[in-house]
Design a protein around this motif. Structure first.
Motif, PDB file in Angstrom:
ATOM      1  N   GLU A  66       0.830  -1.201   0.000  1.00 48.53           N
ATOM      2  CA  GLU A  66       0.000   0.000   0.000  1.00 48.53           C
ATOM      3  C   GLU A  66       0.865   1.251   0.000  1.00 48.53           C
ATOM      4  OE1 GLU A  66      -2.756  -0.063   3.193  1.00 48.53           O
ATOM      5  OE2 GLU A  66      -3.962  -1.683   2.329  1.00 48.53           O
ATOM      6  N   GLU A  67       1.884   1.264   0.872  1.00 52.94           N
ATOM      7  CA  GLU A  67       2.785   2.407   0.940  1.00 52.94           C
ATOM      8  C   GLU A  67       4.213   1.934   0.607  1.00 52.94           C
ATOM      9  OE1 GLU A  67       2.562   4.394   4.648  1.00 52.94           O
ATOM     10  OE2 GLU A  67       0.400   4.807   4.493  1.00 52.94           O
ATOM     11  N   VAL A  68       4.821   2.572  -0.337  1.00 53.48           N
ATOM     12  CA  VAL A  68       6.168   2.177  -0.799  1.00 53.48           C
ATOM     13  C   VAL A  68       7.218   2.812   0.101  1.00 53.48           C
ATOM     14  CG1 VAL A  68       7.805   2.286  -2.708  1.00 53.48           C
ATOM     15  CG2 VAL A  68       5.368   1.964  -3.167  1.00 53.48           C
ATOM     16  N   GLU A  69       8.042   1.962   0.703  1.00 55.01           N
ATOM     17  CA  GLU A  69       9.156   2.432   1.521  1.00 55.01           C
ATOM     18  C   GLU A  69      10.493   2.278   0.805  1.00 55.01           C
ATOM     19  OE1 GLU A  69       8.973   0.287   5.155  1.00 55.01           O
ATOM     20  OE2 GLU A  69       7.044   1.175   5.790  1.00 55.01           O
ATOM     21  N   ASP A  70      10.578   1.305  -0.113  1.00 55.95           N
ATOM     22  CA  ASP A  70      11.808   1.061  -0.866  1.00 55.95           C
ATOM     23  C   ASP A  70      11.449   0.901  -2.338  1.00 55.95           C
ATOM     24  OD1 ASP A  70      14.192   0.317  -1.945  1.00 55.95           O
ATOM     25  OD2 ASP A  70      14.648  -1.272  -0.499  1.00 55.95           O
ATOM     26  N   ASP A  71      11.815   1.894  -3.147  1.00 53.31           N
ATOM     27  CA  ASP A  71      11.451   1.849  -4.574  1.00 53.31           C
ATOM     28  C   ASP A  71      12.065   0.657  -5.302  1.00 53.31           C
ATOM     29  OD1 ASP A  71       9.947   4.111  -4.357  1.00 53.31           O
ATOM     30  OD2 ASP A  71      11.582   5.485  -4.890  1.00 53.31           O
ATOM     31  N   CYS A  72      13.205   0.191  -4.832  1.00 50.79           N
ATOM     32  CA  CYS A  72      13.888  -0.904  -5.537  1.00 50.79           C
ATOM     33  C   CYS A  72      13.172  -2.238  -5.369  1.00 50.79           C
ATOM     34  CB  CYS A  72      15.328  -1.028  -5.035  1.00 50.79           C
ATOM     35  SG  CYS A  72      16.361   0.394  -5.428  1.00 50.79           S
ATOM     36  N   CYS A  73      12.560  -2.439  -4.204  1.00 44.49           N
ATOM     37  CA  CYS A  73      11.970  -3.746  -3.899  1.00 44.49           C
ATOM     38  C   CYS A  73      10.442  -3.723  -3.788  1.00 44.49           C
ATOM     39  CB  CYS A  73      12.532  -4.288  -2.590  1.00 44.49           C
ATOM     40  SG  CYS A  73      14.340  -4.440  -2.568  1.00 44.49           S
ATOM     41  N   GLN A  74       9.854  -2.530  -3.764  1.00 41.34           N
ATOM     42  CA  GLN A  74       8.408  -2.452  -3.560  1.00 41.34           C
ATOM     43  C   GLN A  74       7.756  -1.601  -4.647  1.00 41.34           C
ATOM     44  OE1 GLN A  74       8.202  -0.801   0.391  1.00 41.34           O
ATOM     45  NE2 GLN A  74       8.443  -2.831   1.398  1.00 41.34           N
ATOM     46  N   ILE A  75       6.435  -1.863  -4.838  1.00 46.05           N
ATOM     47  CA  ILE A  75       5.649  -1.106  -5.811  1.00 46.05           C
ATOM     48  C   ILE A  75       4.248  -0.920  -5.231  1.00 46.05           C
ATOM     49  CG2 ILE A  75       4.936  -3.186  -7.080  1.00 46.05           C
ATOM     50  CD1 ILE A  75       4.942  -1.490  -9.623  1.00 46.05           C
ATOM     51  N   SER A  76       3.675   0.257  -5.474  1.00 40.59           N
ATOM     52  CA  SER A  76       2.336   0.520  -4.931  1.00 40.59           C
ATOM     53  C   SER A  76       1.303  -0.282  -5.705  1.00 40.59           C
ATOM     54  CB  SER A  76       2.020   2.012  -5.008  1.00 40.59           C
ATOM     55  OG  SER A  76       1.948   2.420  -6.370  1.00 40.59           O
ATOM     56  N   LEU A  77       0.151  -0.522  -5.060  1.00 38.95           N
ATOM     57  CA  LEU A  77      -0.916  -1.295  -5.689  1.00 38.95           C
ATOM     58  C   LEU A  77      -1.426  -0.592  -6.936  1.00 38.95           C
ATOM     59  CD1 LEU A  77      -2.815  -3.723  -5.600  1.00 38.95           C
ATOM     60  CD2 LEU A  77      -4.345  -2.387  -4.098  1.00 38.95           C
ATOM     61  N   THR A  78      -1.475   0.764  -6.882  1.00 40.43           N
ATOM     62  CA  THR A  78      -1.969   1.532  -8.039  1.00 40.43           C
ATOM     63  C   THR A  78      -1.066   1.323  -9.253  1.00 40.43           C
ATOM     64  OG1 THR A  78      -2.819   3.217  -6.528  1.00 40.43           O
ATOM     65  CG2 THR A  78      -2.641   3.820  -8.850  1.00 40.43           C
ATOM     66  N   ASP A  79       0.246   1.441  -9.022  1.00 37.91           N
ATOM     67  CA  ASP A  79       1.194   1.231 -10.128  1.00 37.91           C
ATOM     68  C   ASP A  79       1.194  -0.218 -10.600  1.00 37.91           C
ATOM     69  OD1 ASP A  79       1.911   3.879  -9.954  1.00 37.91           O
ATOM     70  OD2 ASP A  79       3.657   3.501  -8.661  1.00 37.91           O
ATOM     71  N   ALA A  80       1.006  -1.130  -9.667  1.00 34.92           N
ATOM     72  CA  ALA A  80       0.982  -2.548 -10.024  1.00 34.92           C
ATOM     73  C   ALA A  80      -0.212  -2.863 -10.907  1.00 34.92           C
ATOM     74  CB  ALA A  80       0.958  -3.402  -8.762  1.00 34.92           C
ATOM     75  N   LYS A  81      -1.371  -2.212 -10.651  1.00 36.62           N
ATOM     76  CA  LYS A  81      -2.574  -2.453 -11.448  1.00 36.62           C
ATOM     77  C   LYS A  81      -2.363  -2.026 -12.903  1.00 36.62           C
ATOM     78  CE  LYS A  81      -5.691  -4.039  -8.461  1.00 36.62           C
ATOM     79  NZ  LYS A  81      -6.422  -5.313  -8.664  1.00 36.62           N
ATOM     80  N   ILE A  83       0.353  -2.345 -14.516  1.00 41.85           N
ATOM     81  CA  ILE A  83       1.139  -3.398 -15.186  1.00 41.85           C
ATOM     82  C   ILE A  83       0.307  -4.652 -15.354  1.00 41.85           C
ATOM     83  CG2 ILE A  83       3.207  -4.841 -14.967  1.00 41.85           C
ATOM     84  CD1 ILE A  83       4.471  -2.562 -13.325  1.00 41.85           C
ATOM     85  N   SER A  84      -0.412  -5.017 -14.293  1.00 39.65           N
ATOM     86  CA  SER A  84      -1.268  -6.214 -14.341  1.00 39.65           C
ATOM     87  C   SER A  84      -2.512  -5.955 -13.506  1.00 39.65           C
ATOM     88  CB  SER A  84      -0.513  -7.434 -13.802  1.00 39.65           C
ATOM     89  OG  SER A  84      -1.378  -8.541 -13.720  1.00 39.65           O
ATOM     90  N   HIS A  85      -3.678  -6.066 -14.170  1.00 32.81           N
ATOM     91  CA  HIS A  85      -4.916  -5.783 -13.447  1.00 32.81           C
ATOM     92  C   HIS A  85      -5.227  -6.857 -12.398  1.00 32.81           C
ATOM     93  CE1 HIS A  85      -6.119  -8.518 -16.719  1.00 32.81           C
ATOM     94  NE2 HIS A  85      -7.110  -8.891 -15.918  1.00 32.81           N
ATOM     95  N   ARG A  86      -4.538  -7.983 -12.442  1.00 33.07           N
ATOM     96  CA  ARG A  86      -4.748  -9.033 -11.447  1.00 33.07           C
ATOM     97  C   ARG A  86      -3.882  -8.846 -10.197  1.00 33.07           C
ATOM     98  NH1 ARG A  86      -4.777 -14.532 -15.196  1.00 33.07           N
ATOM     99  NH2 ARG A  86      -6.607 -13.957 -16.492  1.00 33.07           N
ATOM    100  N   ALA A  87      -3.046  -7.840 -10.185  1.00 33.15           N
ATOM    101  CA  ALA A  87      -2.125  -7.636  -9.064  1.00 33.15           C
ATOM    102  C   ALA A  87      -2.877  -7.378  -7.776  1.00 33.15           C
ATOM    103  CB  ALA A  87      -1.192  -6.471  -9.367  1.00 33.15           C
ATOM    104  N   GLN A  88      -2.404  -8.002  -6.680  1.00 28.95           N
ATOM    105  CA  GLN A  88      -2.990  -7.840  -5.361  1.00 28.95           C
ATOM    106  C   GLN A  88      -1.876  -7.583  -4.343  1.00 28.95           C
ATOM    107  OE1 GLN A  88      -5.358 -11.257  -4.456  1.00 28.95           O
ATOM    108  NE2 GLN A  88      -6.811 -10.928  -6.151  1.00 28.95           N
ATOM    109  N   LEU A  89      -2.286  -7.085  -3.176  1.00 27.77           N
ATOM    110  CA  LEU A  89      -1.309  -6.819  -2.133  1.00 27.77           C
ATOM    111  C   LEU A  89      -0.572  -8.107  -1.752  1.00 27.77           C
ATOM    112  CD1 LEU A  89      -3.357  -4.414   0.184  1.00 27.77           C
ATOM    113  CD2 LEU A  89      -1.468  -3.811  -1.339  1.00 27.77           C
ATOM    114  N   GLY A  90       0.755  -7.975  -1.600  1.00 22.00           N
ATOM    115  CA  GLY A  90       1.562  -9.133  -1.216  1.00 22.00           C
ATOM    116  C   GLY A  90       2.118  -9.921  -2.396  1.00 22.00           C
TER     117      GLY A  90
END
Length: 396
Positions: A66-81, A83-90
């Motif tokens: 939900e909240e990105v703390e490390d840009d290298c290893c994490q991505i927000s749910l909004t940005d993930a959607k 790329i892939s509309h099936r993306a979910q938290l975790g």
């Protein structure tokens, strides 16, 4: 299909003899290095290259949060959607990385990684190639004198002919072709270091192996060889086929085979003798061309006393003792040579000195001879034992 990359890999494989798989690994490592320089870390970076089409994909594994703390290893749910509309938290999402986005420094570092890998593999290929030729003869081209040493071009690498491995009196000119024996191949950070020789006895042996078919196929064996480079060589040969003359095979018709080797060794004399299991005969052959009156060899002590005619003494010893010295190396015996006149007063050089041993041998032989009751005197053969019959058998 990435045709440019494929063509570059094909050229490298042919010219440098570096496998494509090694080059693919180098490219993968270079891209990971570029990502590390660009993003600061590369733990989650993956590179995939299609070995057939040379298309490659570089992506980062990022966790959807939900909240990105490390840009290298994490991505927000909004940005993930996006790329892939099936993306979910975790979820772990593969986010493609465009290599064009890399900076100049990252690109240069990636290039250096590939070049370094190519250089290392090239050195490894050359080392393995010449390591297989260790203890063998190669043809090289004289390049230049480096002090008293000579640099020899062996093809893909340069060999070093040290002063200690050069024949005294031999002078080489640049671009001159010469046969060399590879002494040792060392792997160094600057590439393989190849030590070659012109004085080693194995050089003569290998030249005969390449020139004489009978030696190559095993019909004729080189049992021993002794050499004083630039002057003279003695070689003992043995034939496994009674119909093949070992010395004649090495000499060749009208001396063609041996003369080829003599020319390569720049006039070095070569004596070829027959090997013999009997040490006395072997020593007599080794001292040729001198004629021998008698040889008293001790196989246990590896010493031999040789008697020669008075007029043959200087020939048997040779100039500065060379003939006797080479014969000793060839046979492995310590040889003491005296003329007939000298031998008369020298212990160990007369048959009389060994009569006691012969007498003891004869006495033992006679005792064994007399103890055999079934021996028929004068006939030189054993008589079959007569059968024993009982009285009852005789009456019947």
């Amino acid at each position: 299909m990435n045709k440019e990359l494929m063509e570059a890999l094909d050229i490298l494989e042919k010219e440098k003899e570096i496998s494509k798989e090694t080059l693919f690994d180098a490219i993968e490592n270079s891209l990971i290095t570029a990502c590390k320089n660009h993003f600061g870390k590369s733990d989650n970076i993956k590179v995939e290259i299609n070995r057939e089409t040379c298309d490659f994909l570089c992506y980062a594994e990022k966790e959807v949060v939900e909240e990105v703390e490390d840009d290298c290893c994490q991505i927000s749910l909004t940005d993930a959607k996006e790329i892939s509309h099936r993306a979910q938290l975790g979820d772990l999402l593969h986010v493609e990385i465009k290599s064009k986005e890399f900076g100049r420094i990252a690109t240069q570092n990636a290039k250096n990684v590939i070049l370094q890998k190519i250089r290392e593999e090239e050195r490894s290929v050359i080392y393995n190639q010449y390591y297989e030729k260790e203890k063998d003869v190669v043809t090289g081209i004289v390049q230049r004198y480096v002090g008293k040493n000579i640099s020899i071009n062996l093809g893909k690498a340069d060999g070093i002919l040290n002063e200690s491995e050069q024949v005294k009196g031999e002078v080489f000119k640049p671009t001159e072709r010469v046969k060399l024996y590879i002494l040792e191949v060392k792997n160094t950070p600057k590439g393989p270091r190849i030590m070659v020789s012109r004085t080693h006895p194995e050089l003569v042996k290998r030249l005969f192996e390449s020139e004489v078919t009978e030696i190559k196929d095993g019909t004729v064996e080189i049992k021993s060889i002794a050499r004083e480079a630039g002057s003279r060589t003695k070689m003992a040969v043995w034939s496994n086929n009674p119909n093949v003359d070992a010395v004649g095979a090495c000499v060749g018709i009208n001396g063609t085979r041996v003369n080829t080797i003599v020319e390569e060794l720049r006039g070095e004399k070569i004596d070829i003798i027959n090997w013999d299991e009997n040490p006395g005969n072997l020593i007599q052959n080794a001292l040729s061309p001198a004629k021998i009156v008698a040889v008293f060899a001790d196989p246990d002590e590896k010493t031999a006393k040789v008697v020669v005619p008075d007029y043959q003494l200087s020939l048997a010893i040779g100039k500065e003792g060379q003939n006797a010295r080479l014969a000793a190396r060839l046979t492995g015996y310590k040889i003491d040579i005296k003329s007939e006149t000298q031998a008369k007063d020298a212990p160990g050089f007369r048959y009389e000195d060994y009569e006691d041993e012969y007498d003891e041998y004869d006495e033992e032989y006679d005792e064994e001879y007399e103890s055999n009751e079934e021996y028929v005197e004068g006939e030189g053969m054993l008589q079959e034992p007569s059968p024993e019959y009982s009285e009852e058998a005789l009456e019947e």
